[in-house]
Design a protein around this motif. Structure first.
Motif, PDB file in Angstrom:
ATOM      1  N   GLU A 158       0.634  -1.184  -0.009  1.00  0.00           N
ATOM      2  CA  GLU A 158       0.171  -0.187   0.058  1.00  0.00           C
ATOM      3  C   GLU A 158       0.809   1.267  -0.080  1.00  0.00           C
ATOM      4  OE1 GLU A 158      -2.597  -0.074   3.219  1.00  0.00           O
ATOM      5  OE2 GLU A 158      -3.316  -2.096   2.881  1.00  0.00           O
ATOM      6  N   GLY A 159       1.871   1.116   0.908  1.00  0.00           N
ATOM      7  CA  GLY A 159       2.580   2.506   1.473  1.00  0.00           C
ATOM      8  C   GLY A 159       2.478   2.795   2.671  1.00  0.00           C
ATOM      9  N   GLY A 160       3.278   3.587   3.338  1.00  0.00           N
ATOM     10  CA  GLY A 160       3.136   3.931   4.556  1.00  0.00           C
ATOM     11  C   GLY A 160       3.504   2.661   5.630  1.00  0.00           C
ATOM     12  N   ARG A 161       2.600   2.283   6.535  1.00  0.00           N
ATOM     13  CA  ARG A 161       3.105   1.213   7.384  1.00  0.00           C
ATOM     14  C   ARG A 161       2.679  -0.188   6.794  1.00  0.00           C
ATOM     15  NH1 ARG A 161      -2.047   0.906  10.715  1.00  0.00           N
ATOM     16  NH2 ARG A 161      -3.394   2.691  10.269  1.00  0.00           N
ATOM     17  N   VAL A 162       1.848  -0.297   5.864  1.00  0.00           N
ATOM     18  CA  VAL A 162       1.340  -1.449   5.280  1.00  0.00           C
ATOM     19  C   VAL A 162       2.225  -1.743   4.038  1.00  0.00           C
ATOM     20  CG1 VAL A 162      -0.291  -3.158   4.292  1.00  0.00           C
ATOM     21  CG2 VAL A 162      -0.696  -1.675   6.456  1.00  0.00           C
ATOM     22  N   GLN A 163       3.340  -2.161   3.897  1.00  0.00           N
ATOM     23  CA  GLN A 163       4.368  -2.274   2.631  1.00  0.00           C
ATOM     24  C   GLN A 163       5.353  -3.326   2.801  1.00  0.00           C
ATOM     25  OE1 GLN A 163       5.715   1.590   1.288  1.00  0.00           O
ATOM     26  NE2 GLN A 163       7.651   0.550   0.361  1.00  0.00           N
ATOM     27  N   ARG A 164       5.168  -4.426   2.514  1.00  0.00           N
ATOM     28  CA  ARG A 164       6.035  -5.536   2.340  1.00  0.00           C
ATOM     29  C   ARG A 164       7.500  -5.362   1.773  1.00  0.00           C
ATOM     30  NH1 ARG A 164       2.218  -6.392   6.223  1.00  0.00           N
ATOM     31  NH2 ARG A 164       0.339  -7.220   5.263  1.00  0.00           N
ATOM     32  N   LEU A 165       7.397  -4.808   0.695  1.00  0.00           N
ATOM     33  CA  LEU A 165       8.647  -4.592  -0.144  1.00  0.00           C
ATOM     34  C   LEU A 165       9.193  -3.037   0.482  1.00  0.00           C
ATOM     35  CD1 LEU A 165       7.828  -5.505  -3.849  1.00  0.00           C
ATOM     36  CD2 LEU A 165       9.059  -6.862  -2.242  1.00  0.00           C
ATOM     37  N   ARG A 166      10.448  -3.100   0.831  1.00  0.00           N
ATOM     38  CA  ARG A 166      11.247  -1.886   1.360  1.00  0.00           C
ATOM     39  C   ARG A 166      12.521  -1.663   0.643  1.00  0.00           C
ATOM     40  NH1 ARG A 166       7.765   1.053   4.454  1.00  0.00           N
ATOM     41  NH2 ARG A 166       6.381  -0.359   5.781  1.00  0.00           N
ATOM     42  N   PRO A 167      13.083  -0.660   0.770  1.00  0.00           N
ATOM     43  CA  PRO A 167      14.253  -0.255   0.047  1.00  0.00           C
ATOM     44  C   PRO A 167      15.197  -1.580   0.478  1.00  0.00           C
ATOM     45  CG  PRO A 167      13.606   1.685   0.960  1.00  0.00           C
ATOM     46  CD  PRO A 167      12.665   0.414   1.666  1.00  0.00           C
ATOM     47  N   PRO A 168      16.201  -1.982  -0.585  1.00  0.00           N
ATOM     48  CA  PRO A 168      16.261  -1.389  -1.772  1.00  0.00           C
ATOM     49  C   PRO A 168      15.175  -2.095  -3.016  1.00  0.00           C
ATOM     50  CG  PRO A 168      17.947  -3.238  -1.675  1.00  0.00           C
ATOM     51  CD  PRO A 168      17.073  -2.919  -0.291  1.00  0.00           C
ATOM     52  N   LEU A 169      14.309  -2.832  -2.474  1.00  0.00           N
ATOM     53  CA  LEU A 169      13.477  -3.427  -3.589  1.00  0.00           C
ATOM     54  C   LEU A 169      12.453  -2.544  -4.003  1.00  0.00           C
ATOM     55  CD1 LEU A 169      13.215  -7.270  -2.321  1.00  0.00           C
ATOM     56  CD2 LEU A 169      14.483  -6.450  -4.178  1.00  0.00           C
ATOM     57  N   ALA A 170      12.093  -1.799  -3.169  1.00  0.00           N
ATOM     58  CA  ALA A 170      11.201  -0.400  -3.494  1.00  0.00           C
ATOM     59  C   ALA A 170      11.400   0.787  -2.690  1.00  0.00           C
ATOM     60  CB  ALA A 170       9.548  -1.174  -3.219  1.00  0.00           C
ATOM     61  N   ASP A 171      10.914   1.795  -3.033  1.00  0.00           N
ATOM     62  CA  ASP A 171      10.788   2.933  -2.313  1.00  0.00           C
ATOM     63  C   ASP A 171      10.094   2.735  -1.015  1.00  0.00           C
ATOM     64  OD1 ASP A 171      12.757   4.059  -4.006  1.00  0.00           O
ATOM     65  OD2 ASP A 171      11.214   5.429  -4.990  1.00  0.00           O
ATOM     66  N   ASN A 172      10.152   3.766   0.161  1.00  0.00           N
ATOM     67  CA  ASN A 172       9.494   3.786   0.944  1.00  0.00           C
ATOM     68  C   ASN A 172       8.283   4.746   0.577  1.00  0.00           C
ATOM     69  OD1 ASN A 172      10.193   1.980   3.180  1.00  0.00           O
ATOM     70  ND2 ASN A 172      11.817   3.281   3.482  1.00  0.00           N
ATOM     71  N   TYR A 173       7.119   4.751   0.310  1.00  0.00           N
ATOM     72  CA  TYR A 173       6.184   5.214  -0.092  1.00  0.00           C
ATOM     73  C   TYR A 173       5.158   5.608   0.919  1.00  0.00           C
ATOM     74  CZ  TYR A 173       7.237   3.264  -4.514  1.00  0.00           C
ATOM     75  OH  TYR A 173       7.764   2.582  -5.760  1.00  0.00           O
TER      76      TYR A 173
END
Length: 338
Positions: A68-83
């Motif tokens: 989703e972004g925010g606190r519900v985000q399974r992929l984190r840096p470096p695989l994905a930005d913190n949205y």
């Protein structure tokens, strides 16, 4: 479509065990779901996703994630930005509607880049719940706003951004979790609002986006509709509200069977979900003994449910040609400007 059982399952770790491979091959789940425990680095996730599909012999098997972004985000840096959380997009929208719509589309489109690189093809997004004052913050800033019309606009933009990126959206939590006074991961929320209140507030975004291919139910009791059962297992909520009043005829999956809002053993939970009218059972935590019990009571995906599953998969495109670097720069500028 190869015959599959009406279930989506998780896995315990970073790679499949021999027991998991054998179990999936025998029981043939329709799809899989990933959590943070399944994610370490890029090649590992790609290999895990590929081995899930290989285990059931279906290259089109959808693999889901909550990104989703925010606190519900399974992929984190470096695989994905913190949205940012959805509420941040709501703030942008309140200041500048066009900028807000563009930011919501772009963030979902960026999820599409992140997910498709790893082989993940479905995201449990958009959150269409509309919180009310005094509700539990389990939804909170995961919602775009506290008014249905903003949620509709940004939810539509997010769904379209995902689909432009070749990722299936799953709207949640139908028919609305925003008013719940408890976290359904821990307890069963009961909502005492009248039908008029629910129709004017909670149901509105889901009705407006009832053409989306997939939806996830809420483990919430709506006392004005069915005081005994949560939406996930209620034939009254699913048939009369979700299917008829809201008008959603897409593929309906339960929220996670592992959540404490549901009661009974896993076999009876799965039976109740399917008897209630959901097309698919979702079991997330990857515990083998529990998955075995779920599989025992889950039949083949057939009839109208099978047709809905095929329709959902048919909505999966390859991507729209957006340039990732350009999209990231534009998104960053819109969020920074806010």
């Amino acid at each position: 479509m190869t015959e599959s059982k009406a279930m989506i399952l998780g896995a315990k770790g970073l790679s499949l065990t021999a027991d998991e491979k054998a179990f999936y091959a025998a029981e043939r789940p329709w799809g899989f779901i990933l959590f943070a425990r399944n994610i370490a680095e890029r090649e590992q996730v790609i290999d895990l996703v590929a081995s899930m599909r290989e285990s059931i012999g279906r290259s089109d098997a959808p693999v889901f994630i909550d990104q989703e972004g925010g606190r519900v985000q399974r992929l984190r840096p470096p695989l994905a930005d913190n949205y940012p959380e959805a509420a941040k997009l709501g703030e942008v929208y309140r200041r500048d509607r066009e900028a807000g719509l563009r930011a919501a589309w772009l963030m979902a489109r960026l999820h599409g880049f992140d997910l498709r690189k790893l082989g993940i093809t479905a995201d449990c997004l958009p959150v269409l719940d509309v919180p009310v004052e005094g509700a539990h913050d389990v939804i909170g800033n995961r919602a775009f706003a506290k008014d249905p019309q903003t949620v509709i606009a940004l939810g539509r933009a997010a769904a379209e951004g995902l689909m432009a990126g070749g990722v299936l959206p799953v709207m949640k939590h139908v028919p609305g979790h925003g008013r719940a006074g408890a976290d359904s991961h821990k307890a069963l929320p009961r909502v005492s609002a009248t039908m008029d209140e629910l129709r004017a507030h909670d149901f509105v975004p889901f009705k407006a986006l009832n053409d989306l291919p997939m939806a996830m139910t809420a483990h919430v009791v709506y006392e004005a509709i069915d005081p005994e059962r949560p939406a996930t297992t209620s034939t009254k909520v699913i048939n009369e509200i979700i299917r008829q009043e809201i008008g959603f005829d897409g593929l309906l999956m339960s929220d996670d069977l592992s959540m404490n809002a549901l009661s009974g053993d896993y076999r009876s939970r799965a039976e109740a979900v399917l008897a209630g009218g959901c097309d698919l059972v979702l079991h997330c935590d990857g515990t083998m003994g529990d998955m075995i019990e779920v599989a025992k009571s889950t039949p083949e995906l057939s009839g109208r449910s099978s047709q809905r599953a095929q329709t959902a998969l048919a909505a999966l495109g390859a991507g729209d040609g957006t340039e990732e670097a350009v999209a990231r720069a534009e998104f960053d500028s819109l969020v920074r400007a806010a």
